[in-house]
Design a protein around this motif. Structure first.
Motif, PDB file in Angstrom:
ATOM      1  N   THR A  88       0.836  -1.201   0.000  1.00 42.51           N
ATOM      2  CA  THR A  88       0.000   0.000   0.000  1.00 42.51           C
ATOM      3  C   THR A  88       0.870   1.249   0.000  1.00 42.51           C
ATOM      4  O   THR A  88       2.038   1.203   0.394  1.00 42.51           O
ATOM      5  N   VAL A  89       0.278   2.355  -0.437  1.00 44.21           N
ATOM      6  CA  VAL A  89       0.850   3.674  -0.184  1.00 44.21           C
ATOM      7  C   VAL A  89      -0.168   4.370   0.716  1.00 44.21           C
ATOM      8  O   VAL A  89      -1.349   4.477   0.359  1.00 44.21           O
ATOM      9  N   VAL A  90       0.290   4.776   1.906  1.00 41.23           N
ATOM     10  CA  VAL A  90      -0.617   5.443   2.848  1.00 41.23           C
ATOM     11  C   VAL A  90      -0.401   6.944   2.712  1.00 41.23           C
ATOM     12  O   VAL A  90       0.714   7.443   2.908  1.00 41.23           O
ATOM     13  N   THR A  91      -1.462   7.650   2.343  1.00 39.07           N
ATOM     14  CA  THR A  91      -1.344   9.085   2.062  1.00 39.07           C
ATOM     15  C   THR A  91      -2.055   9.913   3.132  1.00 39.07           C
ATOM     16  O   THR A  91      -2.986   9.442   3.800  1.00 39.07           O
ATOM     17  N   PHE A 149      -0.176  -2.801   6.564  1.00 38.37           N
ATOM     18  CA  PHE A 149      -1.640  -2.690   6.541  1.00 38.37           C
ATOM     19  C   PHE A 149      -2.292  -4.031   6.887  1.00 38.37           C
ATOM     20  O   PHE A 149      -1.850  -5.091   6.436  1.00 38.37           O
ATOM     21  N   SER A 150      -3.361  -3.937   7.681  1.00 43.79           N
ATOM     22  CA  SER A 150      -4.134  -5.146   7.991  1.00 43.79           C
ATOM     23  C   SER A 150      -5.577  -4.764   8.300  1.00 43.79           C
ATOM     24  O   SER A 150      -5.839  -3.686   8.837  1.00 43.79           O
ATOM     25  N   SER A 151      -6.486  -5.656   7.985  1.00 45.51           N
ATOM     26  CA  SER A 151      -7.875  -5.435   8.398  1.00 45.51           C
ATOM     27  C   SER A 151      -7.997  -5.856   9.855  1.00 45.51           C
ATOM     28  O   SER A 151      -7.290  -6.757  10.317  1.00 45.51           O
ATOM     29  N   VAL A 152      -8.883  -5.182  10.599  1.00 42.25           N
ATOM     30  CA  VAL A 152      -9.050  -5.467  12.025  1.00 42.25           C
ATOM     31  C   VAL A 152     -10.489  -5.852  12.345  1.00 42.25           C
ATOM     32  O   VAL A 152     -10.738  -6.871  12.981  1.00 42.25           O
ATOM     33  N   TRP A 163      -2.312   0.210  10.295  1.00 42.52           N
ATOM     34  CA  TRP A 163      -0.991   0.180   9.661  1.00 42.52           C
ATOM     35  C   TRP A 163      -0.007   0.789  10.650  1.00 42.52           C
ATOM     36  O   TRP A 163      -0.444   1.394  11.654  1.00 42.52           O
ATOM     37  N   SER A 164       1.281   0.617  10.407  1.00 48.74           N
ATOM     38  CA  SER A 164       2.251   1.201  11.333  1.00 48.74           C
ATOM     39  C   SER A 164       3.358   1.917  10.572  1.00 48.74           C
ATOM     40  O   SER A 164       3.721   1.545   9.454  1.00 48.74           O
ATOM     41  N   HIS A 176       7.768   1.705  16.213  1.00 49.16           N
ATOM     42  CA  HIS A 176       6.722   2.145  15.282  1.00 49.16           C
ATOM     43  C   HIS A 176       5.553   2.819  16.008  1.00 49.16           C
ATOM     44  O   HIS A 176       5.349   2.601  17.200  1.00 49.16           O
ATOM     45  N   ILE A 177       4.806   3.616  15.275  1.00 48.53           N
ATOM     46  CA  ILE A 177       3.510   4.122  15.738  1.00 48.53           C
ATOM     47  C   ILE A 177       2.450   3.354  14.961  1.00 48.53           C
ATOM     48  O   ILE A 177       2.511   3.264  13.724  1.00 48.53           O
ATOM     49  N   LEU A 178       1.522   2.783  15.718  1.00 48.47           N
ATOM     50  CA  LEU A 178       0.447   1.990  15.108  1.00 48.47           C
ATOM     51  C   LEU A 178      -0.801   2.873  14.992  1.00 48.47           C
ATOM     52  O   LEU A 178      -1.231   3.469  15.984  1.00 48.47           O
ATOM     53  N   TYR A 179      -1.335   2.980  13.794  1.00 47.10           N
ATOM     54  CA  TYR A 179      -2.549   3.777  13.574  1.00 47.10           C
ATOM     55  C   TYR A 179      -3.720   2.847  13.286  1.00 47.10           C
ATOM     56  O   TYR A 179      -3.664   2.031  12.360  1.00 47.10           O
ATOM     57  N   LEU A 180      -4.771   3.006  14.074  1.00 48.44           N
ATOM     58  CA  LEU A 180      -6.018   2.289  13.804  1.00 48.44           C
ATOM     59  C   LEU A 180      -6.982   3.306  13.199  1.00 48.44           C
ATOM     60  O   LEU A 180      -7.137   4.415  13.732  1.00 48.44           O
TER      61      LEU A 180
END
Ligand SMILES: Cc1cc2nc3c(=O)[nH]c(=O)nc-3n(C[C@H](O)[C@H](O)[C@H](O)COP(=O)(O)O)c2cc1C
Length: 168
Positions: free
Chosen positions: A24-27, A43-46, A55-56, A132-136
Protein backbone atom coordinates in the motif's frame (compact mmCIF):
# COMPACT_ATOMS: atom_id res chain seq x y z
CA UNK A 1 15.62 -24.17 8.97
CA UNK A 2 17.13 -21.06 10.53
CA UNK A 3 16.59 -20.66 14.28
CA UNK A 4 18.78 -17.88 15.63
CA UNK A 5 18.07 -15.42 18.45
CA UNK A 6 14.92 -13.31 17.86
CA UNK A 7 17.13 -10.27 18.58
CA UNK A 8 19.20 -10.76 15.46
CA UNK A 9 17.45 -7.85 13.75
CA UNK A 10 18.28 -8.74 10.15
CA UNK A 11 17.37 -12.37 10.64
CA UNK A 12 14.13 -11.39 12.38
CA UNK A 13 13.23 -9.22 9.37
CA UNK A 14 13.93 -12.17 7.09
CA UNK A 15 11.59 -14.35 9.14
CA UNK A 16 8.85 -11.68 9.06
CA UNK A 17 9.30 -11.36 5.30
CA UNK A 18 8.14 -14.95 4.83
CA UNK A 19 4.63 -13.64 5.45
CA UNK A 20 3.51 -12.38 2.04
CA UNK A 21 1.48 -9.18 1.87
CA UNK A 22 0.04 -6.70 -0.55
CA UNK A 23 1.65 -3.29 -0.93
CA UNK A 24 0.00 0.00 0.00
CA UNK A 25 0.85 3.67 -0.18
CA UNK A 26 -0.62 5.44 2.85
CA UNK A 27 -1.34 9.08 2.06
CA UNK A 28 -2.28 12.13 4.12
CA UNK A 29 -1.91 15.91 4.12
CA UNK A 30 0.49 17.88 6.34
CA UNK A 31 -0.71 20.96 8.24
CA UNK A 32 0.94 23.17 5.58
CA UNK A 33 -1.18 21.33 2.93
CA UNK A 34 1.83 19.40 1.58
CA UNK A 35 0.78 15.97 0.29
CA UNK A 36 2.44 13.06 2.08
CA UNK A 37 2.68 9.35 1.21
CA UNK A 38 4.63 6.35 2.45
CA UNK A 39 4.89 2.80 1.06
CA UNK A 40 3.67 0.37 3.73
CA UNK A 41 2.97 -3.34 3.87
CA UNK A 42 1.98 -3.28 7.55
CA UNK A 43 -1.64 -2.69 6.54
CA UNK A 44 -4.13 -5.15 7.99
CA UNK A 45 -7.88 -5.44 8.40
CA UNK A 46 -9.05 -5.47 12.02
CA UNK A 47 -12.85 -5.27 12.26
CA UNK A 48 -15.71 -5.59 9.80
CA UNK A 49 -18.36 -3.84 11.91
CA UNK A 50 -17.38 -1.18 12.58
CA UNK A 51 -14.95 -1.18 9.67
CA UNK A 52 -11.47 -0.73 11.16
CA UNK A 53 -8.01 -1.19 9.65
CA UNK A 54 -4.46 -0.61 10.89
CA UNK A 55 -0.99 0.18 9.66
CA UNK A 56 2.25 1.20 11.33
CA UNK A 57 4.88 3.84 10.61
CA UNK A 58 8.48 3.81 11.82
CA UNK A 59 9.10 6.56 14.37
CA UNK A 60 12.07 7.86 12.39
CA UNK A 61 9.80 8.89 9.50
CA UNK A 62 10.05 12.63 8.78
CA UNK A 63 6.32 12.46 8.00
CA UNK A 64 5.13 11.19 11.35
CA UNK A 65 3.71 14.57 12.42
CA UNK A 66 1.65 14.82 9.22
CA UNK A 67 -0.26 11.60 10.04
CA UNK A 68 -0.67 12.73 13.67
CA UNK A 69 -1.80 16.28 12.87
CA UNK A 70 -4.21 15.35 10.07
CA UNK A 71 -5.97 12.60 12.01
CA UNK A 72 -6.91 10.93 8.75
CA UNK A 73 -5.15 8.75 6.17
CA UNK A 74 -5.89 6.88 2.96
CA UNK A 75 -4.76 3.30 2.37
CA UNK A 76 -4.07 2.85 -1.36
CA UNK A 77 -3.73 -0.86 -2.20
CA UNK A 78 -1.41 -0.92 -5.22
CA UNK A 79 -2.17 -2.85 -8.37
CA UNK A 80 0.49 -4.78 -10.28
CA UNK A 81 1.00 -1.90 -12.72
CA UNK A 82 1.81 0.51 -9.87
CA UNK A 83 5.14 -1.00 -8.77
CA UNK A 84 6.88 2.31 -9.57
CA UNK A 85 4.63 4.05 -7.01
CA UNK A 86 5.78 1.56 -4.40
CA UNK A 87 9.43 2.35 -5.13
CA UNK A 88 8.80 6.09 -5.31
CA UNK A 89 6.93 6.35 -2.00
CA UNK A 90 9.57 4.18 -0.30
CA UNK A 91 12.38 6.58 -1.21
CA UNK A 92 13.20 10.06 0.10
CA UNK A 93 12.48 11.96 -3.14
CA UNK A 94 11.52 15.61 -2.49
CA UNK A 95 8.17 15.61 -4.33
CA UNK A 96 6.77 12.09 -4.17
CA UNK A 97 3.54 13.12 -5.94
CA UNK A 98 5.24 14.47 -9.05
CA UNK A 99 3.76 12.52 -12.00
CA UNK A 100 1.45 10.49 -9.75
CA UNK A 101 -2.16 10.09 -10.90
CA UNK A 102 -4.46 10.95 -7.98
CA UNK A 103 -7.73 12.67 -7.05
CA UNK A 104 -8.75 14.27 -3.77
CA UNK A 105 -11.05 12.16 -1.62
CA UNK A 106 -13.89 12.99 0.79
CA UNK A 107 -11.58 14.90 3.16
CA UNK A 108 -9.30 16.29 0.46
CA UNK A 109 -6.62 13.67 0.97
CA UNK A 110 -4.91 12.13 -2.07
CA UNK A 111 -6.55 8.94 -3.36
CA UNK A 112 -4.38 7.30 -6.03
CA UNK A 113 -6.08 6.36 -9.30
CA UNK A 114 -5.69 2.82 -10.66
CA UNK A 115 -5.38 1.06 -7.30
CA UNK A 116 -6.87 -2.36 -6.56
CA UNK A 117 -8.65 -0.77 -3.57
CA UNK A 118 -8.60 2.42 -1.50
CA UNK A 119 -9.76 3.03 2.08
CA UNK A 120 -10.29 6.56 3.41
CA UNK A 121 -9.89 6.45 7.18
CA UNK A 122 -10.21 8.56 10.33
CA UNK A 123 -7.60 7.76 12.99
CA UNK A 124 -9.37 6.38 16.06
CA UNK A 125 -6.31 5.22 17.99
CA UNK A 126 -2.59 5.91 17.88
CA UNK A 127 -0.45 3.44 19.75
CA UNK A 128 3.23 3.90 20.57
CA UNK A 129 4.66 0.39 20.03
CA UNK A 130 8.42 -0.19 20.05
CA UNK A 131 10.04 1.58 17.10
CA UNK A 132 6.72 2.15 15.28
CA UNK A 133 3.51 4.12 15.74
CA UNK A 134 0.45 1.99 15.11
CA UNK A 135 -2.55 3.78 13.57
CA UNK A 136 -6.02 2.29 13.80
CA UNK A 137 -8.49 3.89 11.44
CA UNK A 138 -12.23 3.76 10.96
CA UNK A 139 -13.02 3.39 7.26
CA UNK A 140 -15.21 6.30 6.12
CA UNK A 141 -15.21 5.46 2.40
CA UNK A 142 -13.71 2.77 0.23
CA UNK A 143 -13.67 1.53 -3.33
CA UNK A 144 -12.22 -1.42 -5.17
CA UNK A 145 -11.90 -2.47 -8.77
CA UNK A 146 -10.93 -5.49 -10.78
CA UNK A 147 -7.15 -4.95 -10.72
CA UNK A 148 -4.54 -7.57 -9.91
CA UNK A 149 -2.86 -6.55 -6.65
CA UNK A 150 0.90 -6.11 -6.30
CA UNK A 151 2.38 -8.53 -3.75
CA UNK A 152 5.52 -8.46 -1.58
CA UNK A 153 7.15 -11.53 -0.04
CA UNK A 154 10.67 -12.46 1.15
CA UNK A 155 11.94 -8.96 0.35
CA UNK A 156 10.78 -9.02 -3.27
CA UNK A 157 7.84 -7.86 -5.31
CA UNK A 158 5.63 -10.65 -6.59
CA UNK A 159 2.42 -11.40 -8.41
CA UNK A 160 -0.05 -14.19 -7.89
CA UNK A 161 0.95 -17.23 -9.95
CA UNK A 162 -2.36 -17.37 -11.76
CA UNK A 163 -6.03 -16.72 -11.33
CA UNK A 164 -6.51 -20.49 -10.95
CA UNK A 165 -7.60 -21.57 -7.48
CA UNK A 166 -5.13 -23.67 -5.48
CA UNK A 167 -5.87 -27.41 -6.02
CA UNK A 168 -6.10 -28.10 -2.25
C1 LIG B 1 7.27 -3.05 0.32
C2 LIG B 1 7.59 -2.04 1.38
C3 LIG B 1 6.85 -2.01 2.55
C4 LIG B 1 7.12 -1.07 3.55
N1 LIG B 1 6.33 -1.04 4.67
C5 LIG B 1 6.55 -0.09 5.61
C6 LIG B 1 5.65 0.02 6.73
O1 LIG B 1 4.69 -0.72 6.87
N2 LIG B 1 5.91 1.00 7.65
C7 LIG B 1 6.97 1.86 7.51
O2 LIG B 1 7.15 2.72 8.37
N3 LIG B 1 7.82 1.78 6.46
C8 LIG B 1 7.62 0.84 5.51
N4 LIG B 1 8.44 0.77 4.42
C9 LIG B 1 9.57 1.70 4.31
C10 LIG B 1 9.10 3.11 3.92
O3 LIG B 1 8.31 3.09 2.74
C11 LIG B 1 10.34 3.99 3.65
O4 LIG B 1 11.11 4.05 4.84
C12 LIG B 1 9.98 5.39 3.22
O5 LIG B 1 11.16 6.12 2.93
C13 LIG B 1 9.22 6.14 4.26
O6 LIG B 1 8.94 7.42 3.75
P1 LIG B 1 9.35 8.73 4.58
O7 LIG B 1 10.84 8.63 4.79
O8 LIG B 1 8.96 9.85 3.67
O9 LIG B 1 8.58 8.66 5.84
C14 LIG B 1 8.19 -0.16 3.40
C15 LIG B 1 8.95 -0.20 2.21
C16 LIG B 1 8.65 -1.12 1.22
C17 LIG B 1 9.46 -1.12 -0.06
Amino acid sequence: MNTTSPFDRLNFRKALGCFGTGVTVVTTKASDSRLVGVTANSFSSVSLEPAIVLWSLQKTSPNLSAYDDCGRFVINVLSLSQIEYSKRFASPVPDKFNGVDYALGIHDLPVLNGCAATFECRTIQRLDVGDHILYLGEVEAYQHQNQTALLYVQGRYAQSASAEPHPA
